[in-house]
Design a protein around this motif. Structure first.
Motif, PDB file in Angstrom:
ATOM      1  N   THR A  61     -40.348  63.361  -2.678  1.00  0.00           N
ATOM      2  CA  THR A  61     -38.891  63.473  -2.649  1.00  0.00           C
ATOM      3  C   THR A  61     -38.530  64.895  -3.036  1.00  0.00           C
ATOM      4  O   THR A  61     -39.011  65.416  -4.046  1.00  0.00           O
ATOM      5  CB  THR A  61     -38.230  62.461  -3.607  1.00  0.00           C
ATOM      6  OG1 THR A  61     -38.557  61.141  -3.163  1.00  0.00           O
ATOM      7  CG2 THR A  61     -36.715  62.620  -3.618  1.00  0.00           C
ATOM      8  N   ILE A  62     -37.687  65.519  -2.227  1.00  0.00           N
ATOM      9  CA  ILE A  62     -37.224  66.890  -2.440  1.00  0.00           C
ATOM     10  C   ILE A  62     -35.792  66.824  -2.959  1.00  0.00           C
ATOM     11  O   ILE A  62     -34.955  66.135  -2.377  1.00  0.00           O
ATOM     12  CB  ILE A  62     -37.250  67.688  -1.111  1.00  0.00           C
ATOM     13  CG1 ILE A  62     -38.640  67.638  -0.456  1.00  0.00           C
ATOM     14  CG2 ILE A  62     -36.763  69.112  -1.306  1.00  0.00           C
ATOM     15  CD1 ILE A  62     -39.760  68.190  -1.288  1.00  0.00           C
ATOM     16  N   PHE A  63     -35.514  67.571  -4.039  1.00  0.00           N
ATOM     17  CA  PHE A  63     -34.169  67.643  -4.616  1.00  0.00           C
ATOM     18  C   PHE A  63     -33.810  69.111  -4.771  1.00  0.00           C
ATOM     19  O   PHE A  63     -34.478  69.847  -5.510  1.00  0.00           O
ATOM     20  CB  PHE A  63     -34.111  66.936  -5.974  1.00  0.00           C
ATOM     21  CG  PHE A  63     -32.747  66.966  -6.606  1.00  0.00           C
ATOM     22  CD1 PHE A  63     -31.782  66.035  -6.244  1.00  0.00           C
ATOM     23  CD2 PHE A  63     -32.414  67.937  -7.549  1.00  0.00           C
ATOM     24  CE1 PHE A  63     -30.521  66.068  -6.811  1.00  0.00           C
ATOM     25  CE2 PHE A  63     -31.163  67.974  -8.120  1.00  0.00           C
ATOM     26  CZ  PHE A  63     -30.212  67.038  -7.746  1.00  0.00           C
ATOM     27  N   VAL A  64     -32.774  69.578  -4.073  1.00  0.00           N
ATOM     28  CA  VAL A  64     -32.408  70.994  -4.076  1.00  0.00           C
ATOM     29  C   VAL A  64     -31.594  71.330  -5.322  1.00  0.00           C
ATOM     30  O   VAL A  64     -30.574  70.699  -5.610  1.00  0.00           O
ATOM     31  CB  VAL A  64     -31.625  71.366  -2.796  1.00  0.00           C
ATOM     32  CG1 VAL A  64     -31.213  72.827  -2.812  1.00  0.00           C
ATOM     33  CG2 VAL A  64     -32.453  71.061  -1.550  1.00  0.00           C
ATOM     34  N   LEU A  65     -32.062  72.334  -6.056  1.00  0.00           N
ATOM     35  CA  LEU A  65     -31.372  72.812  -7.261  1.00  0.00           C
ATOM     36  C   LEU A  65     -30.401  73.942  -6.953  1.00  0.00           C
ATOM     37  O   LEU A  65     -29.336  74.031  -7.554  1.00  0.00           O
ATOM     38  CB  LEU A  65     -32.391  73.283  -8.309  1.00  0.00           C
ATOM     39  CG  LEU A  65     -33.343  72.212  -8.835  1.00  0.00           C
ATOM     40  CD1 LEU A  65     -34.438  72.863  -9.672  1.00  0.00           C
ATOM     41  CD2 LEU A  65     -32.588  71.172  -9.637  1.00  0.00           C
ATOM     42  N   SER A  66     -30.789  74.829  -6.011  1.00  0.00           N
ATOM     43  CA  SER A  66     -29.913  75.938  -5.625  1.00  0.00           C
ATOM     44  C   SER A  66     -30.355  76.492  -4.277  1.00  0.00           C
ATOM     45  O   SER A  66     -31.494  76.307  -3.863  1.00  0.00           O
ATOM     46  CB  SER A  66     -29.941  77.049  -6.685  1.00  0.00           C
ATOM     47  OG  SER A  66     -31.218  77.660  -6.744  1.00  0.00           O
ATOM     48  N   GLY A  67     -29.427  77.170  -3.618  1.00  0.00           N
ATOM     49  CA  GLY A  67     -29.726  77.784  -2.330  1.00  0.00           C
ATOM     50  C   GLY A  67     -29.505  76.826  -1.168  1.00  0.00           C
ATOM     51  O   GLY A  67     -28.890  75.769  -1.309  1.00  0.00           O
ATOM     52  N   GLN A  68     -30.019  77.255  -0.018  1.00  0.00           N
ATOM     53  CA  GLN A  68     -29.951  76.457   1.203  1.00  0.00           C
ATOM     54  C   GLN A  68     -31.368  76.338   1.752  1.00  0.00           C
ATOM     55  O   GLN A  68     -31.987  77.336   2.118  1.00  0.00           O
ATOM     56  CB  GLN A  68     -29.042  77.125   2.234  1.00  0.00           C
ATOM     57  CG  GLN A  68     -27.597  77.192   1.808  1.00  0.00           C
ATOM     58  CD  GLN A  68     -26.736  77.890   2.855  1.00  0.00           C
ATOM     59  OE1 GLN A  68     -27.163  78.115   3.980  1.00  0.00           O
ATOM     60  NE2 GLN A  68     -25.516  78.225   2.474  1.00  0.00           N
ATOM     61  N   LEU A  69     -31.855  75.114   1.809  1.00  0.00           N
ATOM     62  CA  LEU A  69     -33.219  74.838   2.221  1.00  0.00           C
ATOM     63  C   LEU A  69     -33.206  74.033   3.520  1.00  0.00           C
ATOM     64  O   LEU A  69     -32.658  72.934   3.560  1.00  0.00           O
ATOM     65  CB  LEU A  69     -33.940  74.048   1.121  1.00  0.00           C
ATOM     66  CG  LEU A  69     -35.410  73.763   1.346  1.00  0.00           C
ATOM     67  CD1 LEU A  69     -36.223  75.062   1.252  1.00  0.00           C
ATOM     68  CD2 LEU A  69     -35.907  72.753   0.322  1.00  0.00           C
ATOM     69  N   LYS A  70     -33.790  74.601   4.566  1.00  0.00           N
ATOM     70  CA  LYS A  70     -33.897  73.879   5.834  1.00  0.00           C
ATOM     71  C   LYS A  70     -35.169  73.043   5.784  1.00  0.00           C
ATOM     72  O   LYS A  70     -36.247  73.550   5.457  1.00  0.00           O
ATOM     73  CB  LYS A  70     -33.964  74.839   7.012  1.00  0.00           C
ATOM     74  CG  LYS A  70     -33.996  74.112   8.362  1.00  0.00           C
ATOM     75  CD  LYS A  70     -34.323  75.006   9.530  1.00  0.00           C
ATOM     76  CE  LYS A  70     -33.305  76.081   9.766  1.00  0.00           C
ATOM     77  NZ  LYS A  70     -33.618  76.883  10.976  1.00  0.00           N
ATOM     78  N   ILE A  71     -35.017  71.747   6.109  1.00  0.00           N
ATOM     79  CA  ILE A  71     -36.176  70.862   6.177  1.00  0.00           C
ATOM     80  C   ILE A  71     -36.296  70.364   7.610  1.00  0.00           C
ATOM     81  O   ILE A  71     -35.364  69.805   8.171  1.00  0.00           O
ATOM     82  CB  ILE A  71     -36.058  69.698   5.180  1.00  0.00           C
ATOM     83  CG1 ILE A  71     -35.948  70.244   3.744  1.00  0.00           C
ATOM     84  CG2 ILE A  71     -37.267  68.765   5.317  1.00  0.00           C
ATOM     85  CD1 ILE A  71     -35.758  69.190   2.669  1.00  0.00           C
ATOM     86  N   ILE A  72     -37.460  70.627   8.186  1.00  0.00           N
ATOM     87  CA  ILE A  72     -37.773  70.203   9.537  1.00  0.00           C
ATOM     88  C   ILE A  72     -38.703  69.009   9.390  1.00  0.00           C
ATOM     89  O   ILE A  72     -39.676  69.071   8.635  1.00  0.00           O
ATOM     90  CB  ILE A  72     -38.460  71.342  10.316  1.00  0.00           C
ATOM     91  CG1 ILE A  72     -37.494  72.526  10.477  1.00  0.00           C
ATOM     92  CG2 ILE A  72     -38.948  70.888  11.670  1.00  0.00           C
ATOM     93  CD1 ILE A  72     -37.915  73.751   9.778  1.00  0.00           C
ATOM     94  N   LYS A  73     -38.414  67.898  10.090  1.00  0.00           N
ATOM     95  CA  LYS A  73     -39.304  66.743   9.980  1.00  0.00           C
ATOM     96  C   LYS A  73     -39.243  65.881  11.223  1.00  0.00           C
ATOM     97  O   LYS A  73     -38.291  65.952  12.001  1.00  0.00           O
ATOM     98  CB  LYS A  73     -38.976  65.912   8.739  1.00  0.00           C
ATOM     99  CG  LYS A  73     -37.681  65.169   8.796  1.00  0.00           C
ATOM    100  CD  LYS A  73     -37.488  64.360   7.523  1.00  0.00           C
ATOM    101  CE  LYS A  73     -36.352  63.399   7.674  1.00  0.00           C
ATOM    102  NZ  LYS A  73     -36.701  62.097   8.193  1.00  0.00           N
ATOM    103  N   GLY A  74     -40.278  65.090  11.414  1.00  0.00           N
ATOM    104  CA  GLY A  74     -40.334  64.172  12.542  1.00  0.00           C
ATOM    105  C   GLY A  74     -41.651  63.438  12.581  1.00  0.00           C
ATOM    106  O   GLY A  74     -42.584  63.753  11.846  1.00  0.00           O
ATOM    107  N   ASN A  75     -41.724  62.449  13.446  1.00  0.00           N
ATOM    108  CA  ASN A  75     -42.937  61.641  13.563  1.00  0.00           C
ATOM    109  C   ASN A  75     -43.982  62.261  14.486  1.00  0.00           C
ATOM    110  O   ASN A  75     -45.119  61.815  14.514  1.00  0.00           O
ATOM    111  CB  ASN A  75     -42.581  60.223  14.023  1.00  0.00           C
ATOM    112  CG  ASN A  75     -41.810  59.485  12.956  1.00  0.00           C
ATOM    113  OD1 ASN A  75     -42.094  59.616  11.776  1.00  0.00           O
ATOM    114  ND2 ASN A  75     -40.817  58.720  13.361  1.00  0.00           N
TER     115      ASN A  75
END
Length: 113
Positions: free
Chosen positions: A44-58
């Motif tokens: 599990t990812i929890f963003v504390l600061s900034g802008q984080l792009k997460i790319i995901k797929g099957n």
């Protein structure tokens, strides 16, 4: 606390035991980690600061991206292909099961295997 320098920033291992692992990660703007998946690890990812792009797929042909900001989170199940990228300098937590070496890299900007 163990700090590990990465080509994209760093990770700090805050806790690692047989039940869970907790890391703090810093992703530099414009950098990204490997396109990867885990055979068993759930995170599990929890963003504390900034802008984080997460790319995901099957599959590699079915990847979607979304930008996450402070306070937003996402759980990534085993076998889901994913990658994090810093839209801005980003700080985030990763809580996961404890399989630290369960990483299958599909693509890497830094030629790591």
């Amino acid at each position: 606390m163990k700090k590990i320098i990465k080509p994209w920033g760093y990770e700090k291992l805050l806790e690692n035991n047989k039940y869970y692992t907790l890391k703090e990660l810093f992703m530099k703007k414009g950098k990204r980690c490997s396109l990867q998946f885990h055979k068993k690890k759930r995170e599990t990812i929890f963003v504390l600061s900034g802008q984080l792009k997460i790319i995901k797929g099957n599959s590699r042909k079915n990847l979607k991206s979304k930008t996450y900001t402070k306070g937003q989170s996402l759980t990534i199940n085993p076998k889901v292909i994913h990658r994090m990228e810093g839209v801005t300098n980003s700080l985030y937590l990763e809580a996961s099961t404890s399989q630290l070496n369960d990483v299958v890299r599909l693509e890497d900007d830094y030629n790591r295997s």
